[in-house]
Design a protein around this motif. Structure first.
Motif, PDB file in Angstrom:
ATOM      1  N   THR A 120       9.062  31.339 -13.846  1.00 54.31           N
ATOM      2  CA  THR A 120       9.305  30.928 -15.232  1.00 54.31           C
ATOM      3  C   THR A 120       8.451  31.720 -16.208  1.00 54.31           C
ATOM      4  O   THR A 120       8.936  32.209 -17.239  1.00 54.31           O
ATOM      5  CB  THR A 120       9.027  29.424 -15.401  1.00 54.31           C
ATOM      6  N   LYS A 131      20.777  22.725 -18.010  1.00 46.37           N
ATOM      7  CA  LYS A 131      19.992  23.830 -17.443  1.00 46.37           C
ATOM      8  C   LYS A 131      19.022  24.427 -18.454  1.00 46.37           C
ATOM      9  O   LYS A 131      18.433  25.482 -18.208  1.00 46.37           O
ATOM     10  CB  LYS A 131      20.906  24.952 -16.901  1.00 46.37           C
ATOM     11  N   LYS A 132      18.843  23.782 -19.592  1.00 40.42           N
ATOM     12  CA  LYS A 132      17.964  24.310 -20.633  1.00 40.42           C
ATOM     13  C   LYS A 132      16.639  23.546 -20.647  1.00 40.42           C
ATOM     14  O   LYS A 132      16.588  22.370 -20.297  1.00 40.42           O
ATOM     15  CB  LYS A 132      18.641  24.201 -21.996  1.00 40.42           C
ATOM     16  N   PRO A 133      15.552  24.219 -21.077  1.00 41.48           N
ATOM     17  CA  PRO A 133      14.262  23.523 -21.192  1.00 41.48           C
ATOM     18  C   PRO A 133      14.373  22.325 -22.127  1.00 41.48           C
ATOM     19  O   PRO A 133      15.059  22.388 -23.151  1.00 41.48           O
ATOM     20  CB  PRO A 133      13.331  24.590 -21.773  1.00 41.48           C
ATOM     21  N   ASN A 157       9.279  25.395 -17.752  1.00 41.03           N
ATOM     22  CA  ASN A 157       9.877  25.232 -16.416  1.00 41.03           C
ATOM     23  C   ASN A 157      10.441  23.838 -16.177  1.00 41.03           C
ATOM     24  O   ASN A 157      10.718  23.459 -15.035  1.00 41.03           O
ATOM     25  CB  ASN A 157       8.866  25.581 -15.321  1.00 41.03           C
ATOM     26  N   THR A 176      13.591  21.688 -17.014  1.00 44.66           N
ATOM     27  CA  THR A 176      14.937  21.818 -17.566  1.00 44.66           C
ATOM     28  C   THR A 176      15.764  20.567 -17.307  1.00 44.66           C
ATOM     29  O   THR A 176      15.518  19.813 -16.363  1.00 44.66           O
ATOM     30  CB  THR A 176      15.662  23.025 -16.952  1.00 44.66           C
ATOM     31  N   ASP A 177      16.753  20.366 -18.168  1.00 45.11           N
ATOM     32  CA  ASP A 177      17.715  19.283 -18.001  1.00 45.11           C
ATOM     33  C   ASP A 177      18.686  19.683 -16.881  1.00 45.11           C
ATOM     34  O   ASP A 177      19.242  20.780 -16.903  1.00 45.11           O
ATOM     35  CB  ASP A 177      18.465  19.062 -19.308  1.00 45.11           C
TER      36      ASP A 177
END
Length: 598
Positions: free
Chosen positions: A244, A197-199, A190, A192-193
């Protein structure tokens, strides 16, 4: 526990120098034959259908490689007659032995953790950016862990270095060796960048052996940005824990993984602090409360067990899943004092866990077992590197100064030290406030090494305040001071109050029979015996974490005329040095500034 961002204290310093168990069992335990290390049938079913998988777990180690001291190194045990006793516990030399003993005769064994393995660590680890703790976890054969809020104390880049390895960008390689990183995956489903938008790390991991597959999803609490300084979580987004976990549970199922465990750095508080309290007992006021309850009730039934942390509590409870079926939820206290042993009975026909057979128990990491030689060697190595800094005496105390209670003696000492520092740079300073989560331990009277009883070393003080905050001064109106005190027990802190530790001269009444902000009796707030004037301006000292509005104290973040001071640990050192000696040690504070009505 609530952290703050560790700045470059480390660089500056280096430059300068098998206990009883609590058992929570689900509705119907499996027959004894199903709890052997080999797959055995359940009565009429075919041979080899069921396989017990051992899940060993712990949480919130916080770099405690050596046995923690004082109350931080004890657990409470509840006897059948209702009496309690304490047991000395913890230390990775003993934890390693207990885990290795527990794995014997368990061919299918997994070791997992629920975050805060590093951060807010004693000096032996914190001085070296927690590389020693990662090495210890590798030696403990940790298979997987979730991130916790403290994994972000030094930011995402430093967390990535702990995972992947490489020498520190500022302090370089310690002992001439390149740091190899973690042998186990950190899971951050849960986190994210904000741009991609990715973990930032793997969201899940699958353990496999002889056709048995168990998936692990790791999350930290959604509220991490509220308890970590902004610099540590810059550019990151922390998503809802339940959403998540449910998302990745579906993804694992699509991959054919039906046995799933969630590693959640969020927790609850059982009705008793005894590690062997039965939190499934049905009595009034029994059970468990806190954020993990709602999380557990909403996480998809596809998840078979929840390993949790953050609250530093011990429990092995069942909480109903959304389908109303009991599901195991565990936590193993903190600092390596306990480990949890959970039996997951894997059904080879379905690929899922037979939930009615899940058993779990917390065990004390007692110190009456042989020390693990490899952990002793690791501690010896890092202790030698840290010794010149750690062993330096900085003061003397007359007795143990604890950090527990609504108002603690350690809290009084730190607040007084920060006020003294504030007055040294600004004679107009009036009072000081300290967040309780920033006080990581008390000061133990008994000698930790060769320094002698009552001697406070820099290493011991570092364990108390490891975050390298600055002591800041701000202007607040009297009304704002009262509002800040009310925020201890209202808003985001209403369910779990965070009682600020206050400097000498500030007094008030906390009425716990009331609710919300009314718990702070407004007209009882006084400074040096005089009522706080709502319209007057007060010069208030606090650490940089609080000055940024951390821990839900938004009002403290509104201070004017900000002055950024020096390191908070330096303030404590200066205060102890100036106010204690071998012949006149610092007295144990009486912790009587807050009057509590229950």
């Amino acid at each position: 526990m609530p952290p703050t961002f560790r700045h470059r204290r480390t660089h500056r310093l280096l430059a300068a120098a098998a206990g009883l168990a609590t058992v929570g069992a689900l509705a119907a335990a499996m027959p004894a034959s199903a709890h052997q290390d080999k797959a055995t049938p359940l009565h009429h079913h075919g041979s080899g259908r069921y396989q017990d998988v051992q899940l060993l777990s712990f949480n919130d180690l916080h770099g405690n490689l050596e046995p923690p001291t004082g109350s931080s190194g004890r657990v409470t045990e509840l006897a059948a007659d209702g009496t309690t006793k304490t047991i000395d516990a913890g230390g990775v030399e003993y934890l390693a032995t207990h885990l290795r003993n527990a794995r014997q005769n368990n061919k299918y064994s997994i070791t997992a953790a629920a975050g805060d393995m590093v951060g807010a660590s004693p000096l032996i680890s914190g001085l070296f950016h927690d590389e020693p703790t990662i090495e210890a976890l590798n030696g403990l054969d940790l298979d997987v862990t979730s991130v916790g809020n403290h994994e972000f104390d030094e930011g995402a880049k430093e967390l990535a270095r702990l995972q992947k390895g490489g020498c520190h960008p500022t302090d370089g390689c310690y002992g001439g060796e390149e740091f190899g990183g973690a042998d186990f995956p950190y899971l951050a489903a849960n986190v994210t960048d904000e741009k991609t938008k990715k973990p930032i790390l793997k969201p899940y991991w699958v353990w496999k052996k002889n056709g048995v597959k168990v998936g692990f999803i790791g999350v930290t609490l959604e509220g991490t940005p509220n308890i970590v300084s902004a610099e540590g979580v810059k550019g990151l987004k922390f998503g809802d824990e339940v959403e998540t976990i449910n998302k990745y549970a579906k993804e694992l199922q699509r991959q054919g993984v039906k046995s799933i465990v969630a590693l959640i750095h969020e927790g609850g508080s059982p009705a008793s602090t005894a590690y062997n309290y039965d939190c499934d007992s049905p009595g009034a006021g029994d059970g468990i409360s806190g954020p993990i309850v709602d999380i557990a009730k909403n996480v998809t039934p596809a998840v078979d067990a929840l390993v949790t942390g953050h609250t530093h509590q011990a429990y092995a409870c069942t909480i109903p899943d959304p389908a109303g079926k009991p599901r195991m939820v565990t936590s193993a206290s903190s600092f390596g004092r306990l480990y949890t042993d959970t039996t997951l009975t894997y059904d080879r026909w379905t690929g899922d866990i037979a939930r009615t057979a899940v058993k779990s128990a917390n065990h004390v990491v007692t110190r009456d077992v042989a020390k693990a030689a490899d952990m002793t060697s690791l501690i010896t190595k890092w202790k030698a590197l840290s010794a010149p800094v750690a062993s330096r005496p900085i003061g003397y105390i007359a007795g143990e100064i604890g950090n527990t209670g609504t108002e603690s003696p350690m809290g009084d000492l730190i607040a007084d030290a920060q006020l003294a520092y504030a007055k040294s740079v600004d004679a107009e300073a009036d009072l000081a406030l300290m967040n309780p989560g920033g006080i990581r331990a008390g000061l133990t009277y008994a000698a930790s090494g060769g320094e002698g009883d009552g001697v406070v070393t820099f290493g011991e003080a570092y364990t108390v305040q490891p975050f390298a905050n600055t002591v800041n001064l701000v202007d607040l109106t009297g009304a704002q001071v009262v509002t800040a005190l009310q925020q201890q027990v209202s808003g985001s802190n209403e369910a779990a109050p965070k009682i600020l530790q206050i400097s000498k001269g500030l007094t008030y009444t906390l009425d716990l029979t009331k609710t919300g902000a009314a718990r702070v009796v407004a007209d009882s707030v006084k400074l040096n015996g005089a009522a706080i004037d709502p319209a007057a301006t007060y010069r208030v000292a606090m650490n940089s974490f609080l000055a940024g509005g951390g821990d839900g104290f938004a009002e403290l973040g509104k201070g004017a005329n900000v002055r950024v001071g020096s390191d908070d640990l330096a303030a404590l050192e200066a205060y102890l040095t100036a106010n204690s000696s071998a012949t006149t040690p610092y007295p144990v504070p009486t912790a009587n500034r807050i009057t509590v009505v229950k």
